[in-house]
Design an enzyme around this catalytic site. Sequence first.
Site, PDB file in Angstrom:
ATOM      1  N   LYS A 151       0.690  -1.251  -0.041  1.00  0.00           N
ATOM      2  CA  LYS A 151       0.004  -0.110  -0.116  1.00  0.00           C
ATOM      3  C   LYS A 151       0.985   1.126   0.081  1.00  0.00           C
ATOM      4  O   LYS A 151       0.634   2.100  -0.789  1.00  0.00           O
ATOM      5  CB  LYS A 151      -1.088  -0.116   1.236  1.00  0.00           C
ATOM      6  CG  LYS A 151      -2.042  -1.059   1.004  1.00  0.00           C
ATOM      7  CD  LYS A 151      -2.918  -1.298   2.285  1.00  0.00           C
ATOM      8  CE  LYS A 151      -3.752  -2.521   2.073  1.00  0.00           C
ATOM      9  NZ  LYS A 151      -4.336  -2.817   3.247  1.00  0.00           N
ATOM     10  N   ASP A 204     -11.449   2.261   3.139  1.00  0.00           N
ATOM     11  CA  ASP A 204     -11.542   0.910   3.295  1.00  0.00           C
ATOM     12  C   ASP A 204     -12.991   0.580   3.509  1.00  0.00           C
ATOM     13  O   ASP A 204     -13.302  -0.571   3.004  1.00  0.00           O
ATOM     14  CB  ASP A 204     -10.988   0.002   4.524  1.00  0.00           C
ATOM     15  CG  ASP A 204     -10.081  -0.808   4.201  1.00  0.00           C
ATOM     16  OD1 ASP A 204      -9.796  -1.044   3.180  1.00  0.00           O
ATOM     17  OD2 ASP A 204      -9.217  -1.280   5.085  1.00  0.00           O
ATOM     18  N   GLN A 228      -5.271  -1.891   9.488  1.00  0.00           N
ATOM     19  CA  GLN A 228      -5.003  -3.194   8.816  1.00  0.00           C
ATOM     20  C   GLN A 228      -5.492  -4.172   9.724  1.00  0.00           C
ATOM     21  O   GLN A 228      -5.307  -4.294  10.868  1.00  0.00           O
ATOM     22  CB  GLN A 228      -3.493  -3.325   8.828  1.00  0.00           C
ATOM     23  CG  GLN A 228      -3.087  -4.683   7.951  1.00  0.00           C
ATOM     24  CD  GLN A 228      -3.460  -4.496   6.645  1.00  0.00           C
ATOM     25  OE1 GLN A 228      -3.333  -3.579   5.634  1.00  0.00           O
ATOM     26  NE2 GLN A 228      -4.289  -5.546   6.019  1.00  0.00           N
TER      27      GLN A 228
END
Length: 278
Positions: free
Chosen positions: A52, A119, A96
């Site tokens: 990322k 996200d 994450q």
Amino acid sequence: MSVIMNGKEVAQKVRDELKKEVSNLKDQGKILKFAVIMVGDNSASKIYIKNKSKACEEVGIDCEEYILDANIQMQELLDLIKKLNNRNDIHGILLQSPIPKHLDIDEAFRTIAPEKDVDGFNPVNVGKLCLGQDGFIACTPLGVMKLLEEYNIDIEGKNAVVIGRSNIVGKPMLQCLLNKNATVTICHSKTSNLLEVTKNADIIVAAVGKEKFLKADMIKDGAVIIDVGINRLENGTICGDVDFENVKEKASYITPVPGGVGPMTVAMLMSNIVKASK
Ligand code: NAD
């Protein structure tokens, strides 16, 4: 023989377009910044974060990484998220997963400001997706939709089957396909007639987490096969949820692993960060 859908190439195209957009924003004095939080020491998560931040660098987005100790208390995590929510220079925040069991991931996702939730896991964005409203959509299903679009695959009126009902892939995938007017069936570990369902599918998205789960005799001729699975084999390579070599002989379109959905997920994260900056 099927068309192999090149996610790597499409993802590169998306990143190239975003790079231009980010550069234009920079010329107008706007610097895009993204914060990623990882809790504990998970080797797979480290690889994802590295990918990322590499993509951020390519596109021109600044990336701040927060690696927190596995033993932190929930309050510390929430305080960090709130601090990032309040910073005007941060446009997107990603936590994450997985995070250690003693922490409440739902509460953490709820705390990320919906307008920075790149996200798409905050319930506000999940709700918007269900209502067909504009918001942030989870990157993997969004990447699958982009791939289908790039390859001009008709979705409306088709029988689409999603195998897997996780909050991060299966459920938002179902919703994305439904919003494009597919007739969607979602299957999971308790589904009793999987074969019957997959045999009738025009489009199958496999998100099971079991190597070579979807076999050639489970699909009909000409089906479009999207493989979300990332299964790490003992020899260090990765393989998908689809028995690629055999299924590709029967499918009309198929995604490989690696090089299919994986790169699209990261590209869609970049796209969501640019969107958040607006
Ligand atoms: P998960 O473990 O949360 O969910 C797996 C789903 O598969 C569950 O809903 C379960 O009910 C279903 N399932 C299990 N056995 C089944 C069976 N026999 N029949 C039908 N359904 C069954 O996994 P997840 O987080 O949704 O991820 C799925 C896969 O996708 C994993 O391999 C993961 O690594 C991968 N993944 C890839 C990306 C990407 O960017 N390509 C992103 C996220 C996840």
